[in-house]
Write an enzyme that holds these catalytic residues in place. Structure first.
Site, PDB file in Angstrom:
ATOM      1  N   HIS A 135       0.573  37.377  19.317  1.00  0.00           N
ATOM      2  CA  HIS A 135       1.162  37.073  20.633  1.00  0.00           C
ATOM      3  C   HIS A 135       1.094  35.602  21.028  1.00  0.00           C
ATOM      4  CE1 HIS A 135       1.206  41.355  20.904  1.00  0.00           C
ATOM      5  NE2 HIS A 135       1.698  41.358  22.117  1.00  0.00           N
ATOM      6  N   TYR A 163      -2.276  31.091  27.252  1.00  0.00           N
ATOM      7  CA  TYR A 163      -0.829  30.923  27.453  1.00  0.00           C
ATOM      8  C   TYR A 163      -0.473  29.552  26.890  1.00  0.00           C
ATOM      9  CZ  TYR A 163      -1.324  35.030  30.407  1.00  0.00           C
ATOM     10  OH  TYR A 163      -1.603  36.296  30.854  1.00  0.00           O
TER      11      TYR A 163
HETATM   12  P1  FDA Z   1      -2.243  35.769  17.549  1.00  0.00           P
HETATM   13  O1  FDA Z   1      -2.489  36.653  16.412  1.00  0.00           O
HETATM   14  O2  FDA Z   1      -0.933  35.070  17.645  1.00  0.00           O
HETATM   15  O3  FDA Z   1      -3.438  34.744  17.668  1.00  0.00           O
HETATM   16  C1  FDA Z   1      -3.516  33.759  18.675  1.00  0.00           C
HETATM   17  C2  FDA Z   1      -4.383  32.592  18.178  1.00  0.00           C
HETATM   18  O4  FDA Z   1      -5.675  33.067  17.789  1.00  0.00           O
HETATM   19  C3  FDA Z   1      -3.801  31.918  16.949  1.00  0.00           C
HETATM   20  O5  FDA Z   1      -4.188  30.571  16.955  1.00  0.00           O
HETATM   21  C4  FDA Z   1      -4.493  32.643  15.819  1.00  0.00           C
HETATM   22  O6  FDA Z   1      -4.517  31.887  14.633  1.00  0.00           O
HETATM   23  C5  FDA Z   1      -5.878  32.880  16.384  1.00  0.00           C
HETATM   24  N1  FDA Z   1      -6.539  34.081  15.868  1.00  0.00           N
HETATM   25  C6  FDA Z   1      -6.045  35.339  15.846  1.00  0.00           C
HETATM   26  N2  FDA Z   1      -6.941  36.184  15.335  1.00  0.00           N
HETATM   27  C7  FDA Z   1      -8.030  35.460  15.025  1.00  0.00           C
HETATM   28  C8  FDA Z   1      -9.290  35.781  14.457  1.00  0.00           C
HETATM   29  N3  FDA Z   1      -9.608  37.018  14.109  1.00  0.00           N
HETATM   30  N4  FDA Z   1     -10.178  34.776  14.263  1.00  0.00           N
HETATM   31  C9  FDA Z   1      -9.876  33.502  14.607  1.00  0.00           C
HETATM   32  N5  FDA Z   1      -8.698  33.149  15.161  1.00  0.00           N
HETATM   33  C10 FDA Z   1      -7.784  34.119  15.363  1.00  0.00           C
HETATM   34  N6  FDA Z   1      -3.618  36.857  27.959  1.00  0.00           N
HETATM   35  C11 FDA Z   1      -4.514  37.221  28.902  1.00  0.00           C
HETATM   36  O7  FDA Z   1      -5.581  36.606  29.013  1.00  0.00           O
HETATM   37  N7  FDA Z   1      -4.259  38.274  29.720  1.00  0.00           N
HETATM   38  C12 FDA Z   1      -3.123  39.020  29.611  1.00  0.00           C
HETATM   39  O8  FDA Z   1      -2.936  39.978  30.354  1.00  0.00           O
HETATM   40  C13 FDA Z   1      -2.166  38.643  28.627  1.00  0.00           C
HETATM   41  N8  FDA Z   1      -0.991  39.322  28.472  1.00  0.00           N
HETATM   42  C14 FDA Z   1      -0.073  38.935  27.512  1.00  0.00           C
HETATM   43  C15 FDA Z   1       1.132  39.627  27.361  1.00  0.00           C
HETATM   44  C16 FDA Z   1       2.066  39.228  26.403  1.00  0.00           C
HETATM   45  C17 FDA Z   1       3.345  39.992  26.260  1.00  0.00           C
HETATM   46  C18 FDA Z   1       1.786  38.108  25.590  1.00  0.00           C
HETATM   47  C19 FDA Z   1       2.787  37.644  24.563  1.00  0.00           C
HETATM   48  C20 FDA Z   1       0.586  37.428  25.720  1.00  0.00           C
HETATM   49  C21 FDA Z   1      -0.346  37.823  26.688  1.00  0.00           C
HETATM   50  N9  FDA Z   1      -1.551  37.149  26.849  1.00  0.00           N
HETATM   51  C22 FDA Z   1      -2.448  37.552  27.807  1.00  0.00           C
HETATM   52  C23 FDA Z   1      -1.856  35.984  26.017  1.00  0.00           C
HETATM   53  C24 FDA Z   1      -2.715  36.399  24.828  1.00  0.00           C
HETATM   54  O9  FDA Z   1      -4.036  36.664  25.262  1.00  0.00           O
HETATM   55  C25 FDA Z   1      -2.753  35.256  23.805  1.00  0.00           C
HETATM   56  O10 FDA Z   1      -1.459  34.972  23.356  1.00  0.00           O
HETATM   57  C26 FDA Z   1      -3.665  35.618  22.626  1.00  0.00           C
HETATM   58  O11 FDA Z   1      -4.003  34.465  21.927  1.00  0.00           O
HETATM   59  C27 FDA Z   1      -2.981  36.607  21.731  1.00  0.00           C
HETATM   60  O12 FDA Z   1      -3.839  37.085  20.763  1.00  0.00           O
HETATM   61  P2  FDA Z   1      -3.210  37.749  19.453  1.00  0.00           P
HETATM   62  O13 FDA Z   1      -4.299  38.073  18.563  1.00  0.00           O
HETATM   63  O14 FDA Z   1      -2.245  38.808  19.853  1.00  0.00           O
HETATM   64  O15 FDA Z   1      -2.313  36.554  18.941  1.00  0.00           O
END
Ligand code: FDA
Length: 513
Positions: A89, A455
């Site tokens: 995300h 964000y």
């Molecule tokens: P993704 O996999 O894209 O990772 C995001 C970052 O973290 C990248 O730099 C990635 O390399 C790194 N990363 C991922 N997994 C890792 C791991 N295991 N170890 C080390 N690094 C790692 N935020 C919030 O606080 N409250 C909310 O309610 C929402 N709602 C929301 C809705 C929607 C539709 C979106 C698109 C986004 C949100 N967000 C949010 C924002 C969200 O918290 C933020 O984008 C996070 O980084 C997403 O985490 P993911 O693992 O999904 O993303």
């Protein structure tokens, strides 16, 4: 390209050597028929899903810790960058896009959630989504919860690495405020827990941004008590601009006195379908989760924000787990199993930004926002005002890297989305959100103008491709982390001095002053 093709061959050989057996089943290169579907499955932003988007040389979907260790060792050895992906995300696509040769380590196969009701804790693997976490907690107990984000497909890997705001933050703070242990693989391939990584690194991984200190394999969550029944409402008001101004202006004063049991957010957008005298009107949806019953909520709202005119018919009592489905905007009575579904709901193009408001915004300034909403014809252009306060005021700014605590009245999230591909649409909508952001400068936090790292917004500044400058990084770093930025740099310098784990906005080590 030849050089990167060679590197990718060497990298693959290295992986096989490090981990002779099962790893070959979880390696995808562009010649594999499932490469594109594996890559696209977790892409949430159409801006980074075009033919021009740089693609990884290799995707690895580890089944275990040894696979992650092999990917780290071999990437370093063969000069490839790693992008770790959990839920995908990231607002700027940083978990699956890079402009130099790179490998995606996608944790989609590592998402076990183990809940221990007696001790009110859970171990959650880095690839799990929030929906999976909420569902597994509720499977075991209806009076335990975890304070984290609203969208069920967000991954815990990225989300908790950046903070984690959500519907019970005024009562309990953020996700990072309830992480009590973690498993991390560092740049040397070592598996560390809280005791072996030490309190500095443990502090940094709870909010200092993903892909910076190592790969988080799992988090240990402290679960929080929740009433068996909570009350929700989502009241939409279609407003002439003057009424919108009045009601939203009043909300800014009301939230200061709100009880911590009450979460409050306003979604504000322009409604092309609702017009008066041919002019579109403002729609404002007041959304709340209340940790209690409807009677207490009604008398409470009557006292603290009577202008909203909330009535019993607006309110619904339900369990906390049902509220997670409700706020994810699924229709009423949708089965809880929907929380386990991580398939993409859409891949619209979008851009988001954030601000933090310290003093109520004057009415004339709110009117300036409505004017700007009138100027855009995007699929959706929306502002979200999220009340802070409550527990958030009690947690010290330095307690985790997330610094937006006492003194923050509310957070603004700006978002624009569109469905046309192409540079023209991109330029039109992105320049609109940038103009709005620039207009808001005088009404929000200053020196620094704060932003929320989850964000992610590359407009705030990016690291250089090669050597990252501390000075350059501190421009966006102090916006995200305020004074915590320097401590994050010190931790990074100690644990990853060669800056292996990096992206456009990762914390730089001090060697790059
Ligand atoms: P993704 O996999 O894209 O990772 C995001 C970052 O973290 C990248 O730099 C990635 O390399 C790194 N990363 C991922 N997994 C890792 C791991 N295991 N170890 C080390 N690094 C790692 N935020 C919030 O606080 N409250 C909310 O309610 C929402 N709602 C929301 C809705 C929607 C539709 C979106 C698109 C986004 C949100 N967000 C949010 C924002 C969200 O918290 C933020 O984008 C996070 O980084 C997403 O985490 P993911 O693992 O999904 O993303």
């Amino acid at each position: 390209w030849v050089a990167s093709a060679d590197r990718h061959e060497d990298f693959l050989q290295c992986l096989q050597y490090q981990n002779s057996n099962a790893i070959s089943k979880v390696i995808y290169t562009p010649i594999n028929s499932s490469y594109s579907s594996v890559l696209q499955f977790s892409i949430r932003n159409g801006r980074f899903n075009t033919s021009a988007t740089p693609k990884p040389l290799v995707i690895v979907t580890p089944l275990n810790v040894a696979h992650i260790q092999a990917a780290i060792t071999c990437s370093q050895k063969h000069g490839l960058q790693i992008r770790v992906r959990s839920g995908g995300h990231d607002y700027e696509g940083l978990s699956y896009v890079a402009v130099i040769p790179f490998v995606v380590v996608d944790l989609i196969n590592m998402r076990t959630v183990t809940v221990d009701v007696a001790n009110k804790t859970a171990w959650v693997q880095g690839g799990a989504t929030l929906g999976e976490v909420y569902y597994r907690i509720a499977e075991k107990s209806r009076t335990l919860a975890f304070p984290a984000g609203v969208c069920p497909t967000v991954g815990v890997g990225g989300h908790i690495s950046g903070g984690g705001t959500g519907m019970i933050m005024r009562k309990y703070g953020l996700a990072v405020d309830h992480i009590i242990d973690a498993q991390l693989i560092d740049v040397k391939g070592r598996i560390l827990d809280r005791a072996s990584m030490g309190e500095d690194l443990f502090w940094a991984i709870r909010g200092g941004g993903g892909n910076t200190f190592g790969v988080v394999v799992a988090w240990k969550l402290e679960l929080v008590p929740i009433p068996a029944s909570v009350t929700v409402f989502n009241v939409t008001r279609i407003l002439m601009k003057e009424d919108a101004t009045k009601l939203i202006h009043q909300w800014q004063y009301a939230i200061e006195k709100f009880d911590e049991d009450l979460f409050s957010r306003i979604f504000i957008w322009r409604s092309a379908n609702s017009t008066q005298e041919g002019k579109p009107m403002i729609q404002a949806a007041f959304t709340s989760l209340f940790l209690g019953g409807v009677d207490r909520l009604l008398s409470y709202m009557q006292e603290s924000f009577p202008e909203l005119g909330l009535v019993r018919e607006d309110c619904i009592e339900m369990s906390w787990i049902e509220s997670t489905v409700y706020f994810a905007q699924f229709p009423r009575n949708t089965s809880l199993e929907v929380l386990l579904n991580r398939g993409p709901r859409s891949t619209i193009f979008f851009k988001g930004k954030t601000d933090f408001v310290k003093e109520p915004i004057p009415k004339t300034a709110l009117e300036g926002i409505w004017e700007r909403l009138d100027q855009v014809d995007a699929e959706s252009a929306e502002l979200q005002f999220t009340a802070y306060g409550g527990k958030m005021n009690e947690i010290a700014e330095s307690s985790t890297p997330f610094p937006h605590r006492a003194g923050t009245l509310y957070q603004i999230h700006y978002a624009i989305s569109w469905d046309e591909e192409g540079i023209e649409a991109y330029a039109k909508y992105i320049s609109w959100i940038r103009r709005l952001y620039s207009y808001m400068a005088s009404y929000v936090s200053k020196n620094p103008r704060q932003a929320y790292v989850n964000y992610r917004d590359l407009d705030l500044g990016v690291n250089n491709l090669g050597n990252t400058s501390y000075r350059q990084a501190s421009i966006w770093g102090t916006k995200y982390f305020k004074n915590n930025f320097d401590r994050l740099v010190r931790v990074k310098t100690a644990v990853d001095p060669a800056n292996f784990f990096r992206n456009e906005q990762s914390i730089p080590p001090l060697s790059s002053w």
